[in-house]
Structures are given as structure tokens and as C-alpha cells.
Design an enzyme around this catalytic site. Sequence first.
Site, PDB file in Angstrom:
ATOM      1  CD  GLN A   9      -3.496   0.418   1.824  1.00  0.00           C
ATOM      2  OE1 GLN A   9      -3.389  -0.216   2.971  1.00  0.00           O
ATOM      3  NE2 GLN A   9      -3.697   1.407   2.575  1.00  0.00           N
ATOM      4  CB  SER A  90       2.643  -4.713   3.655  1.00  0.00           C
ATOM      5  OG  SER A  90       1.636  -4.200   4.355  1.00  0.00           O
ATOM      6  CG  LEU A  91      -2.123  -4.743  -0.178  1.00  0.00           C
ATOM      7  CD1 LEU A  91      -3.468  -6.316   0.219  1.00  0.00           C
ATOM      8  CD2 LEU A  91      -2.313  -4.065  -1.056  1.00  0.00           C
ATOM      9  NE  ARG A 115      -3.106  -7.299   5.176  1.00  0.00           N
ATOM     10  CZ  ARG A 115      -2.230  -6.433   5.051  1.00  0.00           C
ATOM     11  NH1 ARG A 115      -2.445  -5.463   4.759  1.00  0.00           N
ATOM     12  NH2 ARG A 115      -1.429  -6.634   6.033  1.00  0.00           N
ATOM     13  CG  HIS A 199       2.790  -4.106   8.779  1.00  0.00           C
ATOM     14  ND1 HIS A 199       2.953  -5.341   8.521  1.00  0.00           N
ATOM     15  CD2 HIS A 199       2.928  -3.328   8.143  1.00  0.00           C
ATOM     16  CE1 HIS A 199       2.342  -5.596   7.309  1.00  0.00           C
ATOM     17  NE2 HIS A 199       2.694  -3.793   6.962  1.00  0.00           N
ATOM     18  CD  GLN A 249       1.452  -9.330   6.034  1.00  0.00           C
ATOM     19  OE1 GLN A 249       0.580  -8.727   6.771  1.00  0.00           O
ATOM     20  NE2 GLN A 249       2.217  -9.513   5.021  1.00  0.00           N
TER      21      GLN A 249
END
Length: 411
Positions: A9, A90-91, A115, A199, A249
Site C-alpha cells: 500500500q 505487506s499487502l 483486512r 504493522h 504480519q
Amino acid sequence: MIAYIFPGQGSQYVGMGNALIDKYSIAKETFEQANEALGFDLSSLMLEGNLNTLTQTENAQPALLTLSTAVYRVLQKEFNITPHYLLGHSLGEYSALCAGGVLTFEDALKIVRKRGLLMQEAVKNGLGVMTAVANIAASRVEEACKEVTTPEYPVSIGCFNGPNQVVISGHQQSVKKVEDLLSKDEAILTPLKVSASFHSPLMADAANKLEEFLFNFNFARSDVPIISNVTGKPHVDDPKEYITLLKRQMVEPVMWETSIRYIQQKGVKHTVELGSKSVLTNLMRSITKDISSIPFEKPEDVSNFKGMITRYLPPAFLDKSLAIAVATKNQNWDEEEYQKGVVEPYKKVKKLSEAVQKEDREATVEEMLAAIEMLQSVFKTKKVQEQEQNQKINELLKVTKTEHLLKAHIS
């Protein structure tokens, strides 16, 4: 060795994917599939929407997943390469899981949409923020976070992106205090285009809810190792393990530099960034000079991609068939039979191969079947045992990755 990397993102922008869907029907189909799976017009938001709306976490996450999946499908259709590793930031880890077949595209979309909503709900009123910090040691950033953080207003490192960049994540108030401390040390501070503090401990409640949601989905096995953000090492092919690490995560830092060091140690020399912009490609340059990385998002990126991946392409079917014909040992010394059963069929396929190369295209199924007939004639004439014939043809299909195209046509 080659790896595919998927951005996270912050890479979103209005118009992303426009050129791709104009040229490739499979990309357009992917966008339409996303609309159907989510029940709203995500593609219009991506192509011509409002940036603030697109940047909202629940929209940005499925949008970036959709673009990365569209790019991946285009590359697979055009080049049919199997990367040695898949990893995403991440994503982007969800894009990697989708590309590896662990999650279906529809399921991955639903998960990242949920999410995003959970992340957004976890830190309301825009109080959760993230800032990239460069030009200062990670240890100093950690020290500043510990100095400032409180149970009510936490701040911590959310991403270890490279030797010269980390990202701090947490409550707006504490992030500002850390920024003030680090600016005195001449750190370079860049607020990220995100709408929550990913995070970080502020995501704890969202992480618990995501875990419950993940148990509704099937996690399949992947033939390609997929790197976990949490460990920086390949996931274990176990549904519970996937769920555990995806939950972690949410609250633990992305170990991106560790992940890159891992694939470097395993022999990866090239990476392709599949998706929006070139954030990870730029990061790669700061991590290691031993891995060459290129972004792939638009049709014009194809030429750069071709230059990198030639060595990873499956061998051309007709050329490989001709090579097998030549390498097959002959046990027939009848010149007339040899001319009719070996030389003449070989010449026909050789002409087909030259035409394919001249026209700069892939061989058609009919042309590939003609090559199979040539090999069958060569094997029969050269008196090759039937078991060996079958082994050679099966190996040809496997090496050229054409089993799905030809298996049904071969008796």
C-alpha cells in the site's frame, strides 16, 4: 534465478492499470472479475476515481492486489515463466500468495478488503500514521521509538525496508514526537499515503478479527516458495501456519531487507516488480547490487522485461523438438527409410521453425503437433523403444511447459 516481487500500500494512483487493460484482454478480465467478487465497481475507482477514496485502506488493498494479479497473468500468458521465489511487501504478500495459487483471486480480494476495513476501524479519526525514515541507523530509530512510546500512544518500526530506510508506525502524536527527535539528527522523513498505522501494536484487535476471518478460506499448496514478511523465510505449506503468520504480519514489522537477503543467498539474480510504480525496485538498489530489478506495470515495460528474462523462458517448442530429433541415436541404416522417415519430416519442421522466428511469434498448437508427428516418425525410423519414445515426448512437454496444450491431442 528469478523472483517476482509485489508492492504494498502507498503505491496506488488513479489511472493505474489503464494502459494494461487497453492492450491485454486478460488484464481487463481480471478487473471485471474483481468487480464481481467484491460486488462494487472497483475498476472505475482505480481508473477514474478520487485519489482520497482510492487511498482508503479498504479500497487501496483490493485495488493493488487486482493490478498485481493482472500484471502477473499478463506475464504468464505472454512468457509462461515459473519464478523461483514469490514475495510481496505487506499487502503484496497476499498478491504473492495469490500468484502462487495458495489463495484464489476471489478469496484474496475478499480477505484484503476485510483486512483493510479492520485496519481502518482499528485506528479511527486518522490518528494512525506511518512515516518512512532514511539517512539514519535503524538502531537510532528504535531508540527514539522506545523513548517516546506509551501503552496509550505506541510507535514502533513497522518496516525494515533496507540498510538506509525503515518505516515508523503508530499513533499520530507519538510518530510526530519521533519525527521531531530524528529531524535533529538530519533524518529524511517522508509521510506515507496510508490511512492507518499498519504493522504496529495498534493493529492488535484487527489482527485477532482477521485471524477469525481467515479460517473461512482454503489455503492450497504452492509449487513456488513464498516468503513471509514476518520471518523473511519461505512459508511452510500449512493452513494454520499461513493464518498465524498473516495475523502476526498485522502487528509485527515487515522484514523486507531480511527477505531480500534470503533470496540473494539462495542465488536469485533478477527480480521483477509486478504492480504499481517502482518502490521495491528502488529499494533493491539500496539493499544489494547483486540483484537486478525492473518494474513491470505497463505494456511499454515489456521490452525491458524481455531483455532480462530471455534466459528463463521455456525453450521454443519447435527448436527443442528438432534438437531431440538430432540427438536421438540411430539404429536404422536403410538410407531410403532414413530419408523418408527422418530427413523429410525434419526439414518440414525446420521450415516451420524459421517461419515462427521470422514472424516473431509463438508456434501454434497445429505447428507443435506437426513437430510431435515428426518426432514420432524419427523415433520409429531410428528404431527407438516405445518406452523411450514416451519418455522423450513427455520430457519435451514438461520442459517447454506445453502439457496443458498438447496432452489431450497426443495418443
